[in-house]
Structure formats: C-alpha cells, structure tokens
Write a protein that holds these residues in place. Sequence first.
Motif, short mmCIF file in Angstrom:
data_model
loop_
_atom_site.label_atom_id
_atom_site.label_comp_id
_atom_site.label_asym_id
_atom_site.label_seq_id
_atom_site.Cartn_x
_atom_site.Cartn_y
_atom_site.Cartn_z
N PHE A 88 32.16 41.87 52.92
CA PHE A 88 33.23 41.03 52.37
C PHE A 88 32.87 40.54 50.97
CE2 PHE A 88 35.48 36.93 51.91
CZ PHE A 88 36.78 37.41 52.00
N LEU A 89 31.66 40.04 50.79
CA LEU A 89 31.25 39.57 49.46
C LEU A 89 31.20 40.74 48.48
CD1 LEU A 89 28.44 37.01 50.35
CD2 LEU A 89 30.82 36.55 49.71
N TYR A 91 33.06 43.43 48.52
CA TYR A 91 34.42 43.82 48.12
C TYR A 91 34.99 42.84 47.09
CZ TYR A 91 39.32 44.96 48.14
OH TYR A 91 40.59 45.29 47.73
N LEU A 92 34.71 41.54 47.27
CA LEU A 92 35.24 40.55 46.34
C LEU A 92 34.76 40.80 44.91
CD1 LEU A 92 34.98 37.22 48.38
CD2 LEU A 92 36.99 38.67 48.02
N THR A 93 33.56 41.34 44.78
CA THR A 93 33.01 41.59 43.44
C THR A 93 33.08 43.05 43.03
OG1 THR A 93 30.79 41.88 44.37
CG2 THR A 93 31.42 39.65 43.69
N VAL A 142 41.97 42.02 49.60
CA VAL A 142 41.11 40.97 50.14
C VAL A 142 41.38 40.76 51.62
CG1 VAL A 142 40.51 38.53 49.99
CG2 VAL A 142 40.91 39.84 47.89
#
Length: 733
Positions: A88-89, A91-93, A142
């Motif tokens: 998840f982290l 993908y956010l970046t 997201v």
Amino acid sequence: MTWLRALKETTRSGLAVERKRLEPLIALRGAAGLAVVIGVSLTLFGPAVAASSAFGAFQAAIATFQRSWRPRPELALASGTSLAISTFLGYLTGSHTLLFLALLCLWTFLSGLSWAAGPTVGIIASSNVAIMLVTVTLPGSVAAAAGHAAMMVVGGAVQAALVVLFPVRRWGAHRDALADALAAEADYARRLRHDPLADFDPEPLMAARDAATVTPRQARTRPAELHGARGLAERIRPVLASLADPAVGVPEEGPERDRVREILAAAGAILDAAARAIRHGEPVEIPPGAAATLKTPDTGAILTGPAQRAAKRLAALLRDVVETAGKPPTEAAPPGRASGRPPGRAPAATPLLRPTFPALLPAALRAMRAELRQRNGSPITRHAVRVTAVAATGYLVGTWLPLGHGYWAPMASVMVMRPDFSQTYSRAVARFGGTLVGVALATGIVQLAHPGTGPSAVLAVLCAGMMYLLMRTGQVAAQACVAAYVVFLLGMGGEQWTQTVPERVVLTLSGGVLAMIAYAVYPAWETPRLRNRLADWLVADGRYAAAVVDRYADPAGKACPDVRGMLLAARDARVTWQEAAARAKHEPVRHRGLSRAAAADAEDALAQLGRVAMLMEAHLPDRDATPVPAAARLAETLRASTEEGAKAVRERRVPKWDAVRAALDDWDAEGVTDLPDRVVRRGARLLLTTLDELSDALDTAPPPMLVDGTETGAQKTTRTESGPRDPEDPTIR
C-alpha cells in the motif's frame, strides 16, 4: 582461498540438490490455502486482485516453513500483514520515481537491519520487499491498492487458519529438537566407550533449549513429555564425560574401565529409546539388556570414588528421562533418587518464556539499534547498506533499460543477498540457474497449451506446491518453481509470456551480478574477525571455568557467579566461533594473522578447556561440603588471566599463563590432603594444560635458532616455562 576457487565452491553449493525428508502434507496444506485464496479472489474481484492475494498467501505459507519455534499462525499473519503495508505504501509513492526510490531505500535498509532480530525475521522482511516490487504494479487506484492490501492480509489469515484447523505433526519441530539432543547424547555415550576424551558439539542441546523457549500460549498446551527432559539432558552430558575421563574417573584399562564401558553402552541405548519415544509421541520401550546392566548390584563393588558417584547420578538421571518421556514409573530402568526427589515423581520444569509477537518489536528495534552503534560497522549494518545500494541501483537500471518490468533486477538482488559472502554468491547462482529452468518450462507449457485464466491459476498453484515440497532440498529447485509460479500468476492476469520471460531472464541476471559485485566492493569478511571471535570464546570459557572453581571455594554458592549462565554464554561463544570459521573457510581472502591450521588447533584447545570445566561441574560439591579457600584465588586468577589472554589474542600476541601457574604452585605449597577427592585438583591442572595448548597453537613463530646444535639458555628457559605440565604430576593429589 582464491577468488576462482571461492566462486567454484559457491557455484557448486548453489546448484546442489540435497536429499532431505520431504513434508508433503505441509506442502499440500500451503498449496490448498493458496488455491482457496486465488479461487475466491478470481470469483469475486478478478485476476488483478487474485494475483495480489496470491502473493500474500504464497509468502505467508513460506513464512510458516522458516525455522522458528514461534506458533506458525503468528508467522503467517505477520508476513501477510507486513506485505500488505509495504504494498500500500509502495503504491502511494509509485507514481513519483524519486519518492518511491526513497521509500524503497528505507524499506530495504530496515529489512537488512532486521537480520539482527534473527534469520526468520530477516528472511520474511527481505522477501516482503522483493515481492512488494511486483505487487505495487498491480493496482490501478488508491482504493484498489487498499483492496489489494486487504486481500494480502486475508491470504495470510487463510494460511494461518489452515495451520490451526489442520495441524500436521503439531509440536513436531519441538519434538525433533529434543529427540535430536537425546540422540546426540546417546551417540556421545557410545563414542566415549572407545575415546574417553571424545568431543561433544553442544549445538543439539542449544537447539533444544531454543525450542523449549515458548510463548505463554504455547506453554499452556505443550505436551507433558516436552517438559523437563531438556534440563535432564543438560545434566547427563557432564556426568557421561566425567564417568569416562581417566583423569577424574577410572584407569584406561582394567575391570573398572570394562564396567564403565558397559554403563555407557546401556546409557546410549536408553537415551536412544527415549529419543524415539519423544519424536513419535509413543511410550518408551527400554532394551531389557540396558535395564539389566544399570540394575546390576556389583557396580558399587567395582567402582569407587568419583566414578561411583558419577554412575549413581547417571542412573538417577536416566530414570528421570524415562519417566519424563512417558514410561510408567514402575517400569523405569534404573532405580535411584536424583537431588533428593522421590522416585516416580517427574522433575518440575519452569517454562522458558519468549516474548509475545507485540513484545518482539521493541526487542527487534533494540537489536537493530545495537548493530548501528557498533564501531567500524557490524556485518548486519554493512549488509543493510549494501542491499539498499544494490536495490536502488537495480531499480534505476531496470527502469532505464528498454525491457519493461524493471522490478525483476532489484527483486533478484534483494532475494539473494545475505549478510555473508557464501550464501550471497551461492544464492545468486541458484537464482539465475533456477530462473532459466523455471522460465523455460513455463514458457514451453504456455506456448503449447495457451492456458487461460483458470488453467494459469491451477498451474501457478501446482508450481507453488512443488516449491513448498522441494524448498528444503536446495535453492536451485525452489527458484525454478518460483520462476514458473510467477510466470503463470502474471499470465493469469492477461500478460503474455513474451512480455515477461525475456526481460526477467536478463534482469534477473543483472540483479544477481549487482549483488555479487556489491559484496566484492563493500564486503563484510569474517576472516579478519576470527581472532576477535576466538578471544570472545576464550573469555567465555574462562568465566565458565572460574565460576565452577569458585563453587568449590564456596559450596553454599552465596556469592558465586551462576554456573549455568556462564555455561550458556560459553556455548554461544563457541557456536559463534564455529559459524564464523565456517564462513571464513569459503572467503577469498587471506587469513591475516590466523592460519587455518592455527585456528583448528586453537579451537581444539578451547573445546578441551570447556570440557575440563564441565568435568569439574559434574562433581560440584554439596552445599555442606568443606570449602577450599585456594580455589577462590585460582578462580579470580582464571578470570583475569583469560581476559588478558583474550587481549593478547586480539593483538596477535601469544597469551601467557604465568599467573595461573603461580596460583597452582601456591596451592601445591599449602597441601591438599584434606580435600574429599582429587577432582578439583586434577581439574585445575588440566585447565592450565589446555591454556598452554592454546598458546602453543597460536605461537606460529619460527623455531629457536641453534648455536652449535643446542638452544641458547634464554630460549630454553622461555620454552620450558611456557610449556604444558603433565596432568599426572606427583604434586596432584
């Protein structure tokens, strides 16, 4: 070892396939969990989510195969959850290259440092970083990334639930560890019949102790036969050694020695029977001949002194082992009492508790912080820096090359890199070799059959099951299955083999080469640290021997160090040395002051030092015994001299033991006629002998110059004063 030979050895190790005991039921359980997760995800959410959840379930099942004594469900949940957070982290970046690169560096550095908390944590953390590089490419938003992360947690939860619902050999690893310890002592007893000075590797006992350290929840459900037997095994080992050793036992030949050989053979048979019973959870079946040997009433007429006392203690301890393993008290082999405890009552065992999973995080952070604070950089810190630099470089190289799927290069690097040279290079070779085999097979199947989503999912599950089954037989077999699994899994999402196979081969090779170059450029060689490891072992052995000698000076033990704690520290130091020596053996660097022959001789000497201390521990006096004041002075001298000797070893000097020799001479001058037996006095002389042997092993200076065919007076005096003394010296009483 030259670089060419080192590369040849690591290549052979990486491509080797070993014959190991397969565990098909456990592999089937892991594959079934993966199949459930893929099937449900495909039905409800589609191929992309199914691929993410499959990676979570796949990695969670691998975590349950790691050598860990923690509950397997906890490992599966921790693996799935950590992978979900990473994905998840990531993908956010992921849409910002520099931001994602910063996150990748941070995540990779922490995974490298996590080896300080143990190999299981290190492997899980490294695998999560590698898989995260793939899974961050699967979501499209997201919200989708959150859904993918949630399904990864579900995948870990499914694997954990299957471990609980369908246990396979529950407590099997713990049973094996305890059984291996008892079997090792049985083999030790048989070897002592022919070699009274035989060495014993304490690793099985250490593994059994590690397995006996359980969480509070495990302590409530642990089988009764796993209680207490490990402590008994610890107490049996020094008794076996003291019974066989001529210095504190019986003469090397004669009726007493024959009787000791019979007792040792019977002890080996009983320990083997107890090991089999514990391993399979069955009642103990004692060989009648062994029971009859230990019940023979003429032992007291043949053996006297320390040997008779050791035989009685051994009989009582064997009885306790049999009772603990599940034999009814009335059928236990040797009659007797141990430590004043009535026969038939199983020994009480206080469980050794390991921290719960939430409490493990602060402990891991403390270990990582300790590695960072070490001067000149610890091997773990250097590994963290090295793997971070390689992952970042591999990601940039993969992005720059016009091949697509650039994550294969950093993924390969992170998967193969380990804190030591041998494992890194052998895994790099295995990774590339296995990738070629797996990709070739998967490609052939795809070209011939053109499977759709469903058949690709089935093939992926089959490859995963084969990996679970074969992962202990060698890296090359496991990597071949992993390569085919990834090809089929991505094919399930609609990617054609032509989009993944060519670049995966090239980028996997690039990642492996980067890992190998990084270790050559920024290594953490173990060879230059060998003297420090040897010095640490000398200090630990010296403190253990001093603690034992101190107990003779003060039998009540009010102000004495804990003998048990010192013994465990000495074992840890010995295993640390052995692991370091094994790693250094395959490193392409020179010995730098400690040759292989000198290291082997020094290892033998320190092993004998610990063995002599163990012999003395086997005959520790009762609390109401007569104190020996001279032993207190010797104990203090041993502590100071071994610490000074360790400093000399680190500085490449030959340690001297004049203070220990002077303390023994003063003891001789006082007279020892009032001592109850010869054990403590003989043991003290044997300690000095082993220390002198250590100095001889480290003295690699050329032989003295001869003048007219004879040594000079100064040289002769120096050599005589530093040489070992005969343990049968008439001053030993």
